[in-house]
Design a protein around this motif. Structure first.
Motif, short mmCIF file in Angstrom:
data_model
loop_
_atom_site.label_atom_id
_atom_site.label_comp_id
_atom_site.label_asym_id
_atom_site.label_seq_id
_atom_site.Cartn_x
_atom_site.Cartn_y
_atom_site.Cartn_z
N CYS A 1 -0.50 12.11 15.55
CA CYS A 1 0.60 11.19 15.24
C CYS A 1 0.37 9.82 15.86
O CYS A 1 0.50 8.79 15.19
N GLU A 2 0.03 9.79 17.13
CA GLU A 2 -0.16 8.52 17.80
C GLU A 2 -1.37 7.77 17.27
O GLU A 2 -1.37 6.54 17.18
N ALA A 3 -2.41 8.50 16.87
CA ALA A 3 -3.58 7.85 16.28
C ALA A 3 -3.22 7.22 14.93
O ALA A 3 -3.62 6.08 14.63
N VAL A 4 -2.46 7.96 14.12
CA VAL A 4 -2.05 7.44 12.82
C VAL A 4 -1.09 6.27 12.98
O VAL A 4 -1.19 5.26 12.28
N ARG A 5 -0.19 6.38 13.93
CA ARG A 5 0.77 5.30 14.16
C ARG A 5 0.06 4.02 14.61
O ARG A 5 0.44 2.92 14.20
N SER A 6 -0.97 4.17 15.42
CA SER A 6 -1.74 2.99 15.83
C SER A 6 -2.45 2.37 14.64
O SER A 6 -2.59 1.15 14.56
N GLY A 7 -2.89 3.21 13.70
CA GLY A 7 -3.52 2.69 12.49
C GLY A 7 -2.53 1.94 11.61
O GLY A 7 -2.86 0.89 11.04
N ILE A 8 -1.33 2.48 11.52
CA ILE A 8 -0.28 1.80 10.75
C ILE A 8 0.00 0.43 11.34
O ILE A 8 0.25 -0.55 10.61
N VAL B 1 1.80 -7.17 8.64
CA VAL B 1 3.21 -7.04 8.24
C VAL B 1 3.42 -7.56 6.83
O VAL B 1 4.27 -7.04 6.08
N GLY B 2 2.64 -8.54 6.44
CA GLY B 2 2.78 -9.10 5.11
C GLY B 2 2.57 -8.09 4.00
O GLY B 2 3.13 -8.24 2.90
N GLN B 3 1.78 -7.06 4.26
CA GLN B 3 1.56 -6.02 3.25
C GLN B 3 2.87 -5.28 2.95
O GLN B 3 3.20 -5.02 1.79
N ALA B 4 3.60 -4.92 4.00
CA ALA B 4 4.87 -4.23 3.81
C ALA B 4 5.90 -5.15 3.16
O ALA B 4 6.68 -4.72 2.30
N ILE C 1 0.55 1.03 2.75
CA ILE C 1 0.27 0.98 4.18
C ILE C 1 -0.68 2.09 4.63
O ILE C 1 -1.71 1.83 5.26
N LEU C 2 -0.33 3.35 4.31
CA LEU C 2 -1.16 4.46 4.78
C LEU C 2 -2.61 4.41 4.28
O LEU C 2 -3.54 4.68 5.06
N PRO C 3 -2.84 4.08 2.99
CA PRO C 3 -4.25 4.00 2.56
C PRO C 3 -5.07 3.00 3.37
O PRO C 3 -6.26 3.24 3.63
N GLN C 4 -4.46 1.88 3.77
CA GLN C 4 -5.18 0.91 4.60
C GLN C 4 -5.29 1.39 6.05
O GLN C 4 -6.32 1.20 6.70
N ALA C 5 -4.23 2.03 6.54
CA ALA C 5 -4.22 2.50 7.92
C ALA C 5 -5.26 3.59 8.14
O ALA C 5 -5.89 3.66 9.21
#
Length: 216
Positions: free
Chosen positions: A100-107, A112-115, A133-137
Motif C-alpha cells: 500500500c505505501e509503495a503504491v501510494r508513493s507512486g501515486i 496533480v495536473g493529470q488528476a 493516475i494508477l497506470p502512470q503510478a
C-alpha cells in the motif's frame, strides 16, 4: 551438504510448497495493497481513516504475532481453515500494508495536473484513478513493490512456524529433529531454496522495470 544431497525429493517438495505460499501471497498482497492505497488517497474521510489505521496497525505488528493470532485465535471463535490457508492469509494481510505505501508513493509521483485534467473532462474519482493516475503510478512503483515482494518471499519462511507442513522450513525441521542431520547442512538446503526464489523474482522484476522504463 549431505542433508541436501541425500534428500533432494524432500527439498523439491518443500520448495514447491514454499513457492505456492509465496505466489498466493504475492497476488493477494498486490490486490489488497492496491485497494488500501486507493482508500488512503480517497476523497472520502472514512476510507482514508480505514486505510491509515490498517497500515499503522499491520506495519507495526510483528509477522510472527499476526500469524499466531490468526492460526490460534480464529478457530476458537468458529473460523476454521488449514494452517496453510491461515499462513497465506496472514502473509497477505501483513505484506499488503507495505505494498500500500509503495503504491501510494507512486501515486504521489503523478503530477496533480493529470488528476485535474481528468476531472475537467468529467471523469469521476474512480475513473480518473483507474484510467489516468494508477497506470502512470505503476511505472514508478515497480522497484519498491519488487523489494516488498522479495522480502515477502523471505518472510514466507516464518509461515512454517505455525505448522503449515511440507514447506522448506518444515523439511528443515524434519531433517534435524527426526532424521538427525546437522542444523548447518539442513539450513543450507533451506537457504538455497529461498535464494533460488528471490534471485528469480529479482530477475523478473528487473525485466519489468526495464520495460516500464522504455514505456516512459
Amino acid at each position: 551438504m549431505d542433508a541436501v544431497t541425500d534428500n533432494l525429493d524432500l527439498w523439491w517438495g518443500g520448495f514447491l510448497r514454499s513457492l505456492g505460499i509465496a505466489a498466493w501471497a504475492a497476488v493477494g498482497s498486490l490486490l489488497l495493497g492496491t485497494l488500501i492505497a486507493v482508500f488512503r488517497v480517497s476523497p472520502v474521510p472514512v476510507l482514508r481513516s480505514v486505510g491509515a489505521t490498517y497500515v499503522t496497525l499491520l506495519r507495526n505488528t510483528p509477522l510472527t504475532v499476526l500469524l499466531f493470532a490468526i492460526a490460534f485465535g480464529l478457530p476458537p471463535v468458529g473460523v476454521n481453515a488449514s494452517f496453510y490457508v491461515f499462513g497465506v492469509v496472514g502473509l497477505i494481510l501483513y505484506t499488503a500494508a507495505f505494498v500500500c505505501e509503495a503504491v501510494r508513493s507512486g501515486i504521489a509521483t503523478v503530477p496533480v495536473g493529470q488528476a485535474e485534467a481528468a476531472r475537467a473532462i468529467g471523469l469521476t474519482f474512480g475513473q480518473s484513478l483507474g484510467l489516468v493516475i494508477l497506470p502512470q503510478a505503476m511505472r514508478a512503483v515497480v522497484p519498491p513493490v519488487g523489494n516488498v515482494l522479495i522480502a515477502m518471499i523471505k518472510n514466507s519462511a516464518v509461515v512454517g512456524a505455525i505448522g503449515v507442513g511440507g514447506d522448506l522450513f518444515s523439511v528443515h525441521n524434519r531433517l534435524t529433529s527426526a532424521l538427525g542431520y546437522s542444523q548447518l547442512s539442513s539450513a543450507a538446503g533451506m537457504a538455497i531454496g529461498f535464494l533460488i526464489m528471490t534471485l528469480t523474482a529479482g530477475a523478473l522484476l528487473a525485466v519489468a522495470e526495464r520495460r516500464m522504463a522504455v514505456a516512459r
